[in-house]
Enzyme design. Structure first.
Site, short mmCIF file in Angstrom:
data_model
loop_
_atom_site.label_atom_id
_atom_site.label_comp_id
_atom_site.label_asym_id
_atom_site.label_seq_id
_atom_site.Cartn_x
_atom_site.Cartn_y
_atom_site.Cartn_z
N ASP A 47 0.85 -1.26 -0.01
CA ASP A 47 -0.17 0.10 0.09
C ASP A 47 1.06 1.29 -0.06
O ASP A 47 0.29 2.46 -0.03
CB ASP A 47 -1.00 -0.10 1.09
CG ASP A 47 -0.27 0.00 2.69
OD1 ASP A 47 0.91 0.04 2.41
OD2 ASP A 47 -1.11 0.03 3.42
N SER A 48 2.21 1.04 0.04
CA SER A 48 3.15 2.23 -0.13
C SER A 48 3.04 2.81 -1.50
O SER A 48 3.60 3.87 -1.65
CB SER A 48 4.68 1.75 0.01
OG SER A 48 4.75 0.64 -0.54
N ASP A 86 -0.90 -6.26 -0.06
CA ASP A 86 -1.34 -5.70 1.34
C ASP A 86 -2.74 -5.43 1.36
O ASP A 86 -3.39 -4.71 0.47
CB ASP A 86 -0.56 -4.04 1.40
CG ASP A 86 0.50 -4.01 2.12
OD1 ASP A 86 0.97 -5.15 2.92
OD2 ASP A 86 1.35 -3.13 1.89
N LYS A 116 -0.94 -9.49 3.02
CA LYS A 116 0.14 -9.15 4.42
C LYS A 116 -0.93 -8.16 5.10
O LYS A 116 -1.68 -7.20 4.49
CB LYS A 116 1.39 -8.13 3.85
CG LYS A 116 2.33 -7.61 5.13
CD LYS A 116 3.62 -7.28 4.45
CE LYS A 116 3.26 -5.71 3.65
NZ LYS A 116 2.96 -4.81 4.93
N GLU A 118 -0.67 -5.34 8.90
CA GLU A 118 0.05 -4.59 9.82
C GLU A 118 -0.50 -4.95 11.11
O GLU A 118 -1.76 -4.90 11.10
CB GLU A 118 0.21 -3.23 9.38
CG GLU A 118 1.11 -2.99 8.10
CD GLU A 118 1.06 -1.48 8.00
OE1 GLU A 118 0.73 -0.52 8.86
OE2 GLU A 118 1.32 -0.97 6.61
N GLU A 185 9.98 -3.98 10.06
CA GLU A 185 10.40 -2.82 9.28
C GLU A 185 10.83 -1.85 10.42
O GLU A 185 10.06 -1.46 11.58
CB GLU A 185 9.04 -2.16 8.47
CG GLU A 185 9.32 -0.74 7.88
CD GLU A 185 8.49 -0.01 7.25
OE1 GLU A 185 8.38 0.94 6.64
OE2 GLU A 185 7.20 -0.81 7.18
#
Length: 288
Positions: A47-48, A86, A116, A118, A185
């Site tokens: 999602d970056s 993501d 993925k 978070e 990260e």
């Protein structure tokens, strides 16, 4: 014979054998094609893309529609590479039904191999439900960009004993919930090394030192493909294609302005009788 994509069983064996995993974050067909040609083990559709592709300040505005679109583009370019997508901001913090709908979209519409997520212990129930539904999950702890407003920005994680303990507990909880790997990260090297040692699943570091089981970097960072690129301590750039692209575009503009392009070798010619016939027809029409 076409390369076969990795699977989660092979990845766990790579950890046991001490073979490092390579992951690149990419967002479209050409970058995915090049990553696959370079034999990257995994591609992360992060999602970056909100920052790197859309020009957003954070990843928070990225939607599930964005992620489906970019994941499918990557899958078209990397047909023999394990692709992870993501789950974006607030798509897995509501009801389990809503979470599953978003997971389904990434898997069925985006054709991702895995997702993925978070977070640590607070998302473990969702992780467990998704894994039970047959979907591989990668966890992501340390700096979690979707929580920037809560954690106070881009801060190194694991600098205190309390923080280190929390990260280790989160990592173990994600492993118990069924995650097959965890991204670490911006975690201090010592803490990332200890987490990697205590888990049986691979850790993939980004700014987490030398002792993770694999590494991930963003395609645009590896290649300095950004007009406003800023150096980052945890990144090594392996090529500067941004400068080459800019130079090429400047030369294009200059040659069009000066009349150098297109030159004779860039044009197509008609048969020698076309222009006289066209001219004669126009002359006849004007007389009529």
């Amino acid at each position: 014979m076409a390369k076969q994509a990795l699977n989660i069983v092979k990845m766990k064996k790579m950890k046991q054998d001490g073979e490092k995993l390579t992951m690149v974050t990419a967002y479209d067909y050409p970058s995915a094609s090049l990553a696959e040609a370079a034999s990257v083990d995994m591609i992360l559709v992060g999602d970056s893309l909100g920052n790197v592709v859309q020009g957003q300040e954070t990843t928070i505005p990225v939607t599930i529609d964005d992620m489906v679109y970019h994941t499918l583009s990557v899958r078209r370019g990397a047909t023999h590479t394990f692709v992870v997508a993501d789950l974006p901001f607030m798509t897995y913090h509501g009801s389990i039904d809503e979470t599953m709908r978003n997971v389904r979209r990434l898997m069925q519409e985006g054709l991702a191999h895995a997702i993925k997520m978070e977070g640590g212990m607070e998302i473990c129930l969702a992780v467990e439900s998704i894994v039970k539904a047959g979907v591989p999950v990668i966890g992501h702890i340390g700096l979690t960009p979707q929580s920037l407003n809560q954690i106070g920005g881009y801060r190194i994680q694991g600098k205190t004993a309390e923080d280190a303990r929390r990260l280790l507990e989160d990592a173990k909880a994600l492993e118990r919930a069924g995650a097959f790997a965890i991204v670490l990260e911006l975690v201090t090297e010592e803490v990332a090394a200890e987490i990697s040692k205590q888990l049986t699943i691979p850790t993939i570091g980004i700014g987490a030192g030398r002792f993770c089981d694999g590494q991930v970097l963003v395609y645009h960072d590896i290649l300095k493909y950004d007009p406003n690129y800023r150096d980052k301590k945890f990144v090594k750039t392996f090529a500067d294609i941004g400068a080459q692209i800019r130079q090429g575009l400047e030369e294009y503009v200059s040659e069009v302005k000066s009349g150098q392009f297109p030159a004779q070798q860039h044009v197509f010619t008609a048969d020698e009788n076309v222009i006289p016939e066209l001219y004669g027809r126009r002359k006849a029409e004007s007389r009529a």
